[in-house]
Design a protein around this motif. Sequence first.
Motif, PDB file in Angstrom:
ATOM      1  N   THR A 134       0.867  -1.173   0.000  1.00  0.00           N
ATOM      2  CA  THR A 134       0.000   0.000   0.000  1.00  0.00           C
ATOM      3  C   THR A 134       0.905   1.225   0.000  1.00  0.00           C
ATOM      4  OG1 THR A 134      -1.668  -1.213   1.234  1.00  0.00           O
ATOM      5  CG2 THR A 134      -1.851   1.184   1.218  1.00  0.00           C
ATOM      6  N   ARG A 162       3.132  -0.642   3.806  1.00  0.00           N
ATOM      7  CA  ARG A 162       2.407  -1.766   4.419  1.00  0.00           C
ATOM      8  C   ARG A 162       1.952  -2.755   3.357  1.00  0.00           C
ATOM      9  NH1 ARG A 162      -0.324   2.700   7.112  1.00  0.00           N
ATOM     10  NH2 ARG A 162      -1.870   2.409   5.497  1.00  0.00           N
ATOM     11  N   ASP A 217      -6.703   3.118   1.208  1.00  0.00           N
ATOM     12  CA  ASP A 217      -5.903   3.491   2.369  1.00  0.00           C
ATOM     13  C   ASP A 217      -6.035   4.987   2.641  1.00  0.00           C
ATOM     14  OD1 ASP A 217      -3.983   2.688   4.431  1.00  0.00           O
ATOM     15  OD2 ASP A 217      -2.651   4.083   3.385  1.00  0.00           O
ATOM     16  N   ARG A 256      -9.180   5.525   4.490  1.00  0.00           N
ATOM     17  CA  ARG A 256      -9.058   5.038   5.851  1.00  0.00           C
ATOM     18  C   ARG A 256      -8.295   6.044   6.713  1.00  0.00           C
ATOM     19  NH1 ARG A 256      -6.197   0.675   5.045  1.00  0.00           N
ATOM     20  NH2 ARG A 256      -7.817  -0.255   3.798  1.00  0.00           N
ATOM     21  N   ASP A 257      -7.221   6.636   6.166  1.00  0.00           N
ATOM     22  CA  ASP A 257      -6.411   7.593   6.916  1.00  0.00           C
ATOM     23  C   ASP A 257      -7.154   8.900   7.184  1.00  0.00           C
ATOM     24  OD1 ASP A 257      -4.359   5.807   7.026  1.00  0.00           O
ATOM     25  OD2 ASP A 257      -3.184   6.750   5.426  1.00  0.00           O
TER      26      ASP A 257
END
Length: 142
Positions: free
Chosen positions: A48, A81, A131, A134-135
């Motif tokens: 990611t 990640r 991602d 999500r952040d």
Amino acid sequence: MAPKEGGGRVKTGDHLGAKAIAGAPTAGGGVVVEVREKKGSLRAAIPTMPFPLAVICLFLNTFIPGLGTFISAFTVLCGARSELVSQRGVCCVFWLNVAAAFIQILTAVIMVGWIMSIFWGMDMVILAISDGYRDQGLPEDV
């Protein structure tokens, strides 16, 4: 199946977009089913990355099959990640990405590697986008 944290979106009768827990009955009488994609080792090793880098890797994979995948392997060493890092370690995930790049390069001659390379790049961008949501705390289905 275990219930999903935070619930999922369900479209039923007059409760469009209501939250529900996987496996629980909904107001409209339907049942929420959770679908998870089972990924192989190579697919689960895709790192990611930040969105701009993922787009660059997609661009490189589109015109030079395997190059973007090869570059993405080094992002694992820089802290990107991946689903497999906790299970197999950083070195193993790095070598899995290098192997995926070489498979793409070697099979590009028969077009399989080129197509695989493009899909790999698209997966990198999709992971970067999900991602990013999500952040930022934004819902993923916006």
